[in-house]
Every structure is written in C-alpha cells, then in structure tokens.
Write an enzyme that holds these catalytic residues in place. Sequence first.
Site, PDB file in Angstrom:
ATOM      1  N   LYS A 189       0.839  -1.291   0.054  1.00 19.12           N
ATOM      2  CA  LYS A 189      -0.192   0.107   0.132  1.00 19.12           C
ATOM      3  C   LYS A 189       1.170   1.418  -0.039  1.00 19.12           C
ATOM      4  O   LYS A 189       1.452   1.389   0.920  1.00 19.12           O
ATOM      5  CB  LYS A 189      -0.757   0.132   1.417  1.00 19.12           C
ATOM      6  N   GLY A 242       6.866   4.965   8.295  1.00 19.86           N
ATOM      7  CA  GLY A 242       6.000   5.892   8.368  1.00 19.86           C
ATOM      8  C   GLY A 242       6.287   6.700   9.695  1.00 19.86           C
ATOM      9  O   GLY A 242       7.181   6.691  10.262  1.00 19.86           O
ATOM     10  N   THR A 244       5.463   7.798  13.646  1.00 18.24           N
ATOM     11  CA  THR A 244       5.563   7.323  15.005  1.00 18.24           C
ATOM     12  C   THR A 244       4.127   7.164  15.260  1.00 18.24           C
ATOM     13  O   THR A 244       3.524   6.190  15.812  1.00 18.24           O
ATOM     14  CB  THR A 244       6.204   7.968  15.785  1.00 18.24           C
ATOM     15  N   ARG A 245       3.171   8.159  15.091  1.00 16.43           N
ATOM     16  CA  ARG A 245       1.869   8.290  15.140  1.00 16.43           C
ATOM     17  C   ARG A 245       1.012   7.179  14.461  1.00 16.43           C
ATOM     18  O   ARG A 245       0.202   6.647  15.332  1.00 16.43           O
ATOM     19  CB  ARG A 245       1.097   9.543  14.711  1.00 16.43           C
ATOM     20  N   GLU A 265       9.489   1.095  11.115  1.00 11.67           N
ATOM     21  CA  GLU A 265      10.348   1.928  10.925  1.00 11.67           C
ATOM     22  C   GLU A 265       9.903   3.527  10.717  1.00 11.67           C
ATOM     23  O   GLU A 265       9.128   3.595   9.943  1.00 11.67           O
ATOM     24  CB  GLU A 265      11.107   1.617   9.460  1.00 11.67           C
ATOM     25  N   CYS A 300      13.950  10.382   7.214  1.00 13.25           N
ATOM     26  CA  CYS A 300      13.891  10.259   8.527  1.00 13.25           C
ATOM     27  C   CYS A 300      14.849  10.513   9.312  1.00 13.25           C
ATOM     28  O   CYS A 300      14.997  10.487  10.448  1.00 13.25           O
ATOM     29  CB  CYS A 300      13.504   8.816   8.666  1.00 13.25           C
ATOM     30  N   GLU A 399       9.797  15.905  15.016  1.00 12.37           N
ATOM     31  CA  GLU A 399      10.396  15.893  13.665  1.00 12.37           C
ATOM     32  C   GLU A 399       9.683  16.844  12.725  1.00 12.37           C
ATOM     33  O   GLU A 399       8.280  16.706  12.706  1.00 12.37           O
ATOM     34  CB  GLU A 399      10.074  14.298  13.272  1.00 12.37           C
TER      35      GLU A 399
HETATM   36  P1  NAD Z   1       2.458   8.547   7.654  1.00  8.61           P
HETATM   37  O1  NAD Z   1       2.596   7.651   8.993  1.00  8.61           O
HETATM   38  O2  NAD Z   1       1.448   9.671   7.514  1.00  8.61           O
HETATM   39  O3  NAD Z   1       2.049   7.405   6.594  1.00  8.61           O
HETATM   40  C1  NAD Z   1       2.926   6.325   6.198  1.00  8.61           C
HETATM   41  C2  NAD Z   1       2.014   5.286   5.418  1.00  8.61           C
HETATM   42  O4  NAD Z   1       0.894   4.855   6.415  1.00  8.61           O
HETATM   43  C3  NAD Z   1       1.236   5.761   4.365  1.00  8.61           C
HETATM   44  O5  NAD Z   1       1.099   4.704   3.338  1.00  8.61           O
HETATM   45  C4  NAD Z   1      -0.200   6.034   4.708  1.00  8.61           C
HETATM   46  O6  NAD Z   1      -1.222   6.041   3.632  1.00  8.61           O
HETATM   47  C5  NAD Z   1      -0.318   5.101   5.769  1.00  8.61           C
HETATM   48  N1  NAD Z   1      -1.285   5.363   6.830  1.00  8.61           N
HETATM   49  C6  NAD Z   1      -1.598   6.559   7.251  1.00  8.61           C
HETATM   50  N2  NAD Z   1      -2.558   6.444   8.461  1.00  8.61           N
HETATM   51  C7  NAD Z   1      -2.888   5.217   8.445  1.00  8.61           C
HETATM   52  C8  NAD Z   1      -3.746   4.172   9.447  1.00  8.61           C
HETATM   53  N3  NAD Z   1      -4.543   4.828  10.234  1.00  8.61           N
HETATM   54  N4  NAD Z   1      -3.843   3.177   9.256  1.00  8.61           N
HETATM   55  C9  NAD Z   1      -3.218   2.584   8.059  1.00  8.61           C
HETATM   56  N5  NAD Z   1      -2.182   3.180   7.365  1.00  8.61           N
HETATM   57  C10 NAD Z   1      -2.105   4.350   7.513  1.00  8.61           C
HETATM   58  O7  NAD Z   1       3.679   8.889   7.253  1.00  8.61           O
HETATM   59  P2  NAD Z   1       4.279   9.733   5.984  1.00  8.61           P
HETATM   60  O8  NAD Z   1       3.966  11.213   6.052  1.00  8.61           O
HETATM   61  O9  NAD Z   1       4.054   9.293   4.860  1.00  8.61           O
HETATM   62  O10 NAD Z   1       5.948   9.661   6.120  1.00  8.61           O
HETATM   63  C11 NAD Z   1       6.863  10.419   6.772  1.00  8.61           C
HETATM   64  C12 NAD Z   1       7.279   9.689   7.970  1.00  8.61           C
HETATM   65  O11 NAD Z   1       7.888   8.212   7.804  1.00  8.61           O
HETATM   66  C13 NAD Z   1       8.322  10.292   8.922  1.00  8.61           C
HETATM   67  O12 NAD Z   1       7.904  10.350  10.213  1.00  8.61           O
HETATM   68  C14 NAD Z   1       9.526   9.755   8.478  1.00  8.61           C
HETATM   69  O13 NAD Z   1      10.630   9.847   9.686  1.00  8.61           O
HETATM   70  C15 NAD Z   1       9.320   8.108   8.543  1.00  8.61           C
HETATM   71  N6  NAD Z   1      10.106   7.445   7.908  1.00  8.61           N
HETATM   72  C16 NAD Z   1      11.006   6.526   8.495  1.00  8.61           C
HETATM   73  C17 NAD Z   1      11.840   5.879   7.827  1.00  8.61           C
HETATM   74  C18 NAD Z   1      12.665   4.852   8.700  1.00  8.61           C
HETATM   75  O14 NAD Z   1      13.260   3.803   7.924  1.00  8.61           O
HETATM   76  N7  NAD Z   1      12.783   4.683   9.944  1.00  8.61           N
HETATM   77  C19 NAD Z   1      12.163   6.026   6.659  1.00  8.61           C
HETATM   78  C20 NAD Z   1      11.391   7.043   5.931  1.00  8.61           C
HETATM   79  C21 NAD Z   1      10.338   7.762   6.681  1.00  8.61           C
END
Ligand code: NAD
Length: 496
Positions: A189, A242, A244-245, A265, A300, A399
Amino acid sequence: MSTPINWTERATSLQFDGRAVINGQRVAALDGQTFAKHSPVDNRLLGAVARGQAADIDAAVKAARAAFDDRRWAGQPPAARKKVLQRFAEKILAAGEELALLETLDMGKPVQYSLGVDVSATARCIAWYGEAVDKVYDEIAPTGDSALALITREAMGVIGAIVPWNYPMIMAAWKLGPALAAGNSVVLKPSEKSPYTAARLAELAVEAGLPPGVFNVVPGYGHEAGEALALHMDVDAIGFTGSTRVGRRMLDYAGRSNLKRVYNELGGKSAFLVFEDFKDIARAAQTVAGSMFFNQGESCNAPSRVLVHDSVADEFVKLVATEAPKYAAGDPLSGKAELGALVDETQMRTVLGYIDAGNTEGARCVAGGRQARSETGGYYVEPTVFDGVTNDMKIAREEIFGPVMSIIRFKTEAEAVAMANASSYGLQASVWSDSLNRAHRVSRALRAGTVHVNQYDEDDITVPFGGYKQSGNGRDKSLHAFDKYTELKTTWIRLD
Ligand code: NAD
C-alpha cells in the site's frame, strides 16, 4: 558528452496509470472510486488514482494467499528466485528514466536524484536480496547421538507493506527485497501522496517472471486501504515505514486482529555532535548541510539537531549559514535543482508552522525561513537554519520533515551526550571528533540505531537500518531483514 535529458519535455508524454495491480493485472477499485492526484512541483493534475478500500485489499490478500499456498513462488528453488529478482532489478534500471520522472512529479524531489539515488538504490536492493537468497544456510543444533534437530527458516506467508512518500520506491524495495527473496507474497500500500511508482514496479516484476499474485499493489488512503491491510486476518506480518503516530496504530491493529507481526520503521530527530577537537570544521558544516537539505529535509534520518561545542559554535554557524543557500529550491525537472518541492501544501504549511514556532520561542534564524517559488503554484521552502536553539524547544523535539536545521550549543561532552539522548527518537546520530577515545566513547553512549563518525552519509544495503526507542523496531536492509519475513522452525528427528 551526452546531451542532457529534457525532463520537462519528457513529462508531457508520460503515462500516469493510477490503478491497482492485483494478480498481475491492472484493475480499478471495485467500487470505481478514485482520488485526484496533483503534482507538488506546480500543482498540475497528474490523474485519478484508485481509492482502494477493504474489498480491494481483501481481493489482493486473497490473490497473495493463493499464490503462496500453491507455492508458485515459494516452491521455486532459491537459485530460480534469484534469477527472477535479478531480472526485476534490470527492468527497474531499464525503466529508470520513466520511474524517476514519475517519482519527481508525484512527490517533488529533484529528478536527477530520483534517477541517481532512488532508482539505482531500488534496483540494487532487489538484486542484492536475490543474490543473497541462495547463499543463506540453515542450522543444525548440537544435540546428542539419538536426535537431529534442524533449525530452518520458512517464508511467513502474506506480507503487508505500508510505506511513506519520501522515498517511495526505496522504502517499498526495503520490504520487497527480503520478503520476496524469502518466498513470501506481498500486498503493498503506497502513500496516497506518491502512488504511481509502486504499481509500475509490480508490472515490471511480472514482466521479469514473478508469478502473478505474488506482488500486488493497492493504492488508497491510510485510514481506508492502509487500515484494512493492517487489520486483515490473513496477513501474517506488516512491514511499516512512516510516522510514529501511525506506527502506534499498527501495533493496535495487530492486537485487534490476528496478532500479526509488526515491524515499524518510524520517525527521527537525529543528533549531529561537533566537538571542539575536530579540526576540519568546514567539512563538518558542508556535510551537515548536505545531509540535512537532501530530499528537502524529508528524510527520517536527517541530522536535524546539530549540537556544537561553544568554543567553535560561532564559526560553525557562519559556515552552515553560507552553505544553506547553495541548496536553494529550484525546478525539480531542471536536472540541476538541489532542493525540490515539499510533498504537498499541508506539508509545506506544517514546515512553515515550525519555522514560526522557532522564531516565537526565541531561536535566531540565520538562513532561509520563508516559502519559495510560490509563483510556480508548487510547494517550496528555503533551506533554513536556526541558531540559539535549546533542546526543549518544539523545533528541537519534534520531527519537522522539512529543510529546517536547529543548532544547539553545549559546553561539555556529558552535556552533549545527555542532550542527544534526551529525545523520544533514536534513529541515527553522528560524532565529529579527532580523538579516537572520544569517538568510540560517545558512539557507545548514543542511543541510536546507526552512529556515524566524522561523516554522515555512508550507507549501503549491506548494513541494517532502523531505530532505538520510538524510531521503531526491527531492521530494514542487510541479511538481518530476512528475520522479519521468515518463521524459525525447529524439527526434532529421533535417530534409532
Ligand atoms: P504516515 O505515517 O503519515 O504514512 C505512512 C503510510 O501509512 C502511508 O502509506 C499512509 O497512507 C499510511 N497510513 C496513514 N494512516 C494510516 C492508518 N490509520 N492506518 C494504516 N495506514 C495508515 O507517514 P508519512 O508522512 O507518509 O511519512 C513520513 C514519516 O515516515 C516520517 O515520520 C519519517 O520519519 C518516516 N520514515 C521513517 C523511515 C525509517 O526507516 N525509519 C524511513 C522513511 C520515512
């Protein structure tokens, strides 16, 4: 010399197919719903993307399960899976310019980096796991004469991958590489903010010989398609990257459904520590600017908290403030811009909101600080540096995920280590010192998944990537990632 690619012209004939890929076929959402996807580069409409819902996820999971159960992929010898994944990697490289352009128009990063970093790292990741899989052996336990105990790894089944928009292909590849090489089926997804390349990858995989149903892609919103995938009773594990939330929610979904494994992650607020004994302070300043502003700061592991010893701080701040404008925002399709567009208007407003908070809380903005290129209709922010930040300010704690660096001054090593560790995150850190003892001592004391010494950007598929604390669990990349997508089986055999 080859003629530079005219990306703007190429973009005019680019095809945007927003449909899902299920069982090797392009399909619309079952209820026909779509959402409009605009480019952050200039707000142009790219197309209509399938708005996947629980029914679409269910169809994809059923296809993945059927593919796993009849062993059309898992049952192939590792050497055969290797060949398919190598071909898949070659196809990614061959389609590199198309994938790079899709990625840039979808999420805004400079196109030369989409091609030189995202496409190539994605191909390398897939090829690396393909090449690894016929070289990984199982174990035999040290039993007595009357028994043989085998410890083997088996593919887990159906893996759900939920990924963000900052490196859409690379984040997907970090899940796909080990999961597919081990013999699993995958339902991916992608983020609703960057849906296009994922489905192209699935098509290329089928062309490379991956049996239909093994790798499926369902675009859609997080609270719809994402939630349905994470709650699905027939998904064995979720590889999530994605915020932490949302990572917190993944654990909740698993608890409310089938206790599927969850590998998170998540976010970061990585600390970059510059000690007074480090002589080449200009290189430290160049490195921190390059790493912070790469990918518009939407990384990230961006070194967004820069801790500098008091005695060198004035000089360091001056150097960084001179470096920052070199990363001015430009047209992501020019092939020359260092900083592209932020992913969408919401993200731009969030970043500008943090800049306001920095100013309000009393930090001193020494570079950037404003929106840029608003005449394009796209979403750009200047590379921004704050001096005089304290570790309790909002811009040091949260962040930002944009091109905003916070510089914090310290007096002693103990104070620097304490501040670096005083964060709910623990993804990466960096230590700059010419003292071998200090470099090792501080590296050990830092609570982070990766610690860099006198550099920041060394990275490779061969090493694990992931965080301590609320930056997540599990590790992407390296052979360790196989642990996430395989089950460990013990088989006791009695010997008479
Ligand atoms: P996000 O958490 O908003 O979304 C990530 C994914 O989760 C998306 O595909 C989104 O559609 C999905 N999602 C959102 N809400 C959901 C729910 N309620 N249920 C199921 N899926 C849901 O994050 P983002 O804004 O896309 O990405 C940025 C974040 O990703 C930053 O916090 C960044 O640090 C983190 N990140 C971490 C790494 C790592 O390896 N640690 C790498 C890249 C990005």
